[in-house]
Design a protein around this motif. Structure first.
Motif, PDB file in Angstrom:
ATOM      1  N   ASN A 178      -8.972   0.081  -9.651  1.00 47.04           N
ATOM      2  CA  ASN A 178      -9.740   0.928 -10.531  1.00 47.04           C
ATOM      3  C   ASN A 178      -9.142   2.517 -10.344  1.00 47.04           C
ATOM      4  OD1 ASN A 178     -10.604  -0.996 -12.041  1.00 47.04           O
ATOM      5  ND2 ASN A 178     -12.494  -1.435 -10.747  1.00 47.04           N
ATOM      6  N   LYS A 179      -7.597   2.823 -10.058  1.00 50.30           N
ATOM      7  CA  LYS A 179      -6.935   3.837  -9.823  1.00 50.30           C
ATOM      8  C   LYS A 179      -6.080   4.522 -10.870  1.00 50.30           C
ATOM      9  CE  LYS A 179      -7.843   4.673  -4.935  1.00 50.30           C
ATOM     10  NZ  LYS A 179      -7.367   4.652  -3.764  1.00 50.30           N
ATOM     11  N   ILE A 180      -5.802   3.335 -11.250  1.00 51.65           N
ATOM     12  CA  ILE A 180      -5.171   3.695 -13.065  1.00 51.65           C
ATOM     13  C   ILE A 180      -4.838   3.162 -14.250  1.00 51.65           C
ATOM     14  CG2 ILE A 180      -2.937   3.810 -11.479  1.00 51.65           C
ATOM     15  CD1 ILE A 180      -1.842   0.752 -12.115  1.00 51.65           C
ATOM     16  N   ASN A 181      -4.844   3.956 -14.758  1.00 46.89           N
ATOM     17  CA  ASN A 181      -5.037   3.330 -16.876  1.00 46.89           C
ATOM     18  C   ASN A 181      -3.247   2.611 -16.927  1.00 46.89           C
ATOM     19  OD1 ASN A 181      -8.216   3.944 -17.224  1.00 46.89           O
ATOM     20  ND2 ASN A 181      -7.369   5.794 -17.918  1.00 46.89           N
ATOM     21  N   ILE A 182      -3.687   1.474 -17.712  1.00 43.10           N
ATOM     22  CA  ILE A 182      -2.445   0.585 -18.341  1.00 43.10           C
ATOM     23  C   ILE A 182      -2.408   0.702 -19.336  1.00 43.10           C
ATOM     24  CG2 ILE A 182      -0.617  -0.613 -17.650  1.00 43.10           C
ATOM     25  CD1 ILE A 182      -2.148  -1.826 -15.099  1.00 43.10           C
ATOM     26  N   GLU A 183      -1.658   1.604 -20.555  1.00 45.78           N
ATOM     27  CA  GLU A 183      -1.289   1.651 -21.748  1.00 45.78           C
ATOM     28  C   GLU A 183      -0.363   1.390 -22.580  1.00 45.78           C
ATOM     29  OE1 GLU A 183      -3.004   4.776 -25.350  1.00 45.78           O
ATOM     30  OE2 GLU A 183      -2.987   5.445 -23.302  1.00 45.78           O
ATOM     31  N   GLU A 184      -0.919   0.213 -23.634  1.00 49.95           N
ATOM     32  CA  GLU A 184       0.805  -0.859 -24.123  1.00 49.95           C
ATOM     33  C   GLU A 184       0.561  -0.168 -24.974  1.00 49.95           C
ATOM     34  OE1 GLU A 184       3.514  -4.562 -25.220  1.00 49.95           O
ATOM     35  OE2 GLU A 184       1.069  -4.542 -24.305  1.00 49.95           O
ATOM     36  N   LYS A 185       1.752   0.812 -26.119  1.00 48.58           N
ATOM     37  CA  LYS A 185       1.933   1.271 -26.935  1.00 48.58           C
ATOM     38  C   LYS A 185       3.318   0.677 -27.723  1.00 48.58           C
ATOM     39  CE  LYS A 185       0.047   5.932 -26.157  1.00 48.58           C
ATOM     40  NZ  LYS A 185      -0.005   7.496 -26.200  1.00 48.58           N
ATOM     41  N   ALA A 186       2.452  -0.247 -28.559  1.00 48.95           N
ATOM     42  CA  ALA A 186       2.917  -1.880 -29.027  1.00 48.95           C
ATOM     43  C   ALA A 186       4.254  -0.688 -30.587  1.00 48.95           C
ATOM     44  CB  ALA A 186       2.593  -2.140 -30.303  1.00 48.95           C
ATOM     45  N   GLU A 187       3.864   0.205 -30.923  1.00 54.13           N
ATOM     46  CA  GLU A 187       4.417   1.066 -31.970  1.00 54.13           C
ATOM     47  C   GLU A 187       6.306   1.074 -31.566  1.00 54.13           C
ATOM     48  OE1 GLU A 187       1.607   3.508 -30.648  1.00 54.13           O
ATOM     49  OE2 GLU A 187       1.544   2.056 -31.597  1.00 54.13           O
ATOM     50  N   GLU A 188       5.753   2.017 -29.593  1.00 52.28           N
ATOM     51  CA  GLU A 188       7.100   2.124 -28.675  1.00 52.28           C
ATOM     52  C   GLU A 188       7.781   1.634 -27.962  1.00 52.28           C
ATOM     53  OE1 GLU A 188       5.896   6.122 -27.093  1.00 52.28           O
ATOM     54  OE2 GLU A 188       4.467   6.913 -28.086  1.00 52.28           O
ATOM     55  N   LYS A 189       6.867   0.476 -28.197  1.00 48.15           N
ATOM     56  CA  LYS A 189       7.479  -0.379 -26.960  1.00 48.15           C
ATOM     57  C   LYS A 189       7.358  -0.383 -26.091  1.00 48.15           C
ATOM     58  CE  LYS A 189       9.476  -3.264 -30.526  1.00 48.15           C
ATOM     59  NZ  LYS A 189      10.826  -3.449 -31.459  1.00 48.15           N
ATOM     60  N   GLU A 190       6.388   0.220 -25.416  1.00 45.53           N
ATOM     61  CA  GLU A 190       6.101   0.925 -23.964  1.00 45.53           C
ATOM     62  C   GLU A 190       4.842   0.823 -23.302  1.00 45.53           C
ATOM     63  OE1 GLU A 190       7.582   2.233 -20.553  1.00 45.53           O
ATOM     64  OE2 GLU A 190       9.302   2.916 -21.974  1.00 45.53           O
ATOM     65  N   VAL A 191       4.511   0.410 -21.460  1.00 42.75           N
ATOM     66  CA  VAL A 191       3.568   0.561 -21.258  1.00 42.75           C
ATOM     67  C   VAL A 191       3.610   1.741 -20.889  1.00 42.75           C
ATOM     68  CG1 VAL A 191       2.548  -0.314 -19.192  1.00 42.75           C
ATOM     69  CG2 VAL A 191       4.081  -1.597 -20.876  1.00 42.75           C
ATOM     70  N   TYR A 192       3.057   2.904 -20.271  1.00 45.92           N
ATOM     71  CA  TYR A 192       2.203   4.134 -20.303  1.00 45.92           C
ATOM     72  C   TYR A 192       1.322   4.236 -18.830  1.00 45.92           C
ATOM     73  CZ  TYR A 192       5.212   6.352 -23.290  1.00 45.92           C
ATOM     74  OH  TYR A 192       5.708   6.085 -24.443  1.00 45.92           O
ATOM     75  N   ILE A 193       1.515   4.459 -17.626  1.00 43.12           N
ATOM     76  CA  ILE A 193       0.500   4.604 -16.665  1.00 43.12           C
ATOM     77  C   ILE A 193      -0.392   5.717 -16.324  1.00 43.12           C
ATOM     78  CG2 ILE A 193       0.212   3.709 -14.042  1.00 43.12           C
ATOM     79  CD1 ILE A 193       3.185   2.203 -15.057  1.00 43.12           C
ATOM     80  N   SER A 194      -0.923   5.460 -16.399  1.00 41.02           N
ATOM     81  CA  SER A 194      -2.477   6.928 -15.935  1.00 41.02           C
ATOM     82  C   SER A 194      -3.131   7.167 -14.439  1.00 41.02           C
ATOM     83  CB  SER A 194      -2.964   8.107 -16.656  1.00 41.02           C
ATOM     84  OG  SER A 194      -3.985   7.214 -17.246  1.00 41.02           O
ATOM     85  N   MET A 247       0.991  -1.630  -9.107  1.00 41.03           N
ATOM     86  CA  MET A 247       0.432  -0.935  -9.700  1.00 41.03           C
ATOM     87  C   MET A 247      -0.570  -2.643 -10.128  1.00 41.03           C
ATOM     88  SD  MET A 247       3.370  -0.407 -13.017  1.00 41.03           S
ATOM     89  CE  MET A 247       1.868  -1.521 -14.126  1.00 41.03           C
ATOM     90  N   GLY A 248      -0.458  -3.304  -9.217  1.00 39.57           N
ATOM     91  CA  GLY A 248      -1.775  -4.485  -9.049  1.00 39.57           C
ATOM     92  C   GLY A 248      -2.853  -4.059  -8.487  1.00 39.57           C
ATOM     93  N   TRP A 249      -1.753  -3.413  -6.922  1.00 41.40           N
ATOM     94  CA  TRP A 249      -3.315  -2.499  -5.805  1.00 41.40           C
ATOM     95  C   TRP A 249      -3.950  -1.500  -6.616  1.00 41.40           C
ATOM     96  CZ3 TRP A 249      -2.544  -3.241  -0.898  1.00 41.40           C
ATOM     97  CH2 TRP A 249      -2.984  -2.573   0.024  1.00 41.40           C
ATOM     98  N   LEU A 250      -3.070  -0.522  -7.243  1.00 41.15           N
ATOM     99  CA  LEU A 250      -3.926   0.821  -8.333  1.00 41.15           C
ATOM    100  C   LEU A 250      -5.019  -0.262  -8.970  1.00 41.15           C
ATOM    101  CD1 LEU A 250      -0.700   2.938  -7.998  1.00 41.15           C
ATOM    102  CD2 LEU A 250      -2.663   2.835  -6.881  1.00 41.15           C
ATOM    103  N   ALA A 251      -4.044  -0.464  -9.225  1.00 39.38           N
ATOM    104  CA  ALA A 251      -5.156  -1.409 -10.828  1.00 39.38           C
ATOM    105  C   ALA A 251      -6.654  -2.505 -10.403  1.00 39.38           C
ATOM    106  CB  ALA A 251      -4.539  -2.084 -11.492  1.00 39.38           C
ATOM    107  N   GLY A 264       0.690  -1.115   0.337  1.00 37.71           N
ATOM    108  CA  GLY A 264      -0.179   0.301   0.079  1.00 37.71           C
ATOM    109  C   GLY A 264       0.732   1.257   0.185  1.00 37.71           C
ATOM    110  N   ASN A 265       1.650   1.505   1.124  1.00 31.43           N
ATOM    111  CA  ASN A 265       3.071   2.281   0.761  1.00 31.43           C
ATOM    112  C   ASN A 265       3.499   2.310  -0.747  1.00 31.43           C
ATOM    113  OD1 ASN A 265       2.772   2.740   3.361  1.00 31.43           O
ATOM    114  ND2 ASN A 265       4.421   2.101   4.010  1.00 31.43           N
ATOM    115  N   TRP A 266       3.743   1.415  -1.265  1.00 34.46           N
ATOM    116  CA  TRP A 266       4.693   1.639  -2.730  1.00 34.46           C
ATOM    117  C   TRP A 266       3.727   2.474  -3.808  1.00 34.46           C
ATOM    118  CZ3 TRP A 266       6.228  -4.007  -2.120  1.00 34.46           C
ATOM    119  CH2 TRP A 266       7.335  -4.484  -1.368  1.00 34.46           C
ATOM    120  N   ALA A 267       2.415   1.331  -3.732  1.00 37.19           N
ATOM    121  CA  ALA A 267       1.256   1.986  -4.215  1.00 37.19           C
ATOM    122  C   ALA A 267       0.878   3.721  -4.114  1.00 37.19           C
ATOM    123  CB  ALA A 267      -0.212   0.919  -3.662  1.00 37.19           C
ATOM    124  N   GLY A 268       0.808   4.217  -2.475  1.00 41.54           N
ATOM    125  CA  GLY A 268       1.157   5.750  -2.886  1.00 41.54           C
ATOM    126  C   GLY A 268       2.275   6.400  -3.423  1.00 41.54           C
TER     127      GLY A 268
END
Length: 68
Positions: free
Chosen positions: A50-66, A43-47, A7-11
């Protein structure tokens, strides 16, 4: 590792996203100074809460979190 620790890491992740907006995994890791397993647990805690969005952009080979 216990739920209080995770929980502290999630914070830390939530605060980084709240301050900086959408971040890639590497940026979140740098901002929070968490190790890989700590970051993924947070990230699992926040997901699960339902507090974060996780989006993978294949063309950039990167995962973005918001925040939701």
């Amino acid at each position: 590792m216990n739920t209080e620790t995770i929980g502290n890491w999630a914070g830390l992740v939530w605060n980084a996203l709240n301050e900086q907006g959408v971040l890639g995994l590497k940026q979140v890791k740098k901002a929070t100074k968490l190790k890989d397993k700590e970051l993924y647990a947070a990230m699992g805690w926040l997901a699960r809460e339902n507090k974060i969005n996780i989006e993978e952009k294949a063309e950039e080979k990167e995962v973005y979190i918001s925040l939701v």
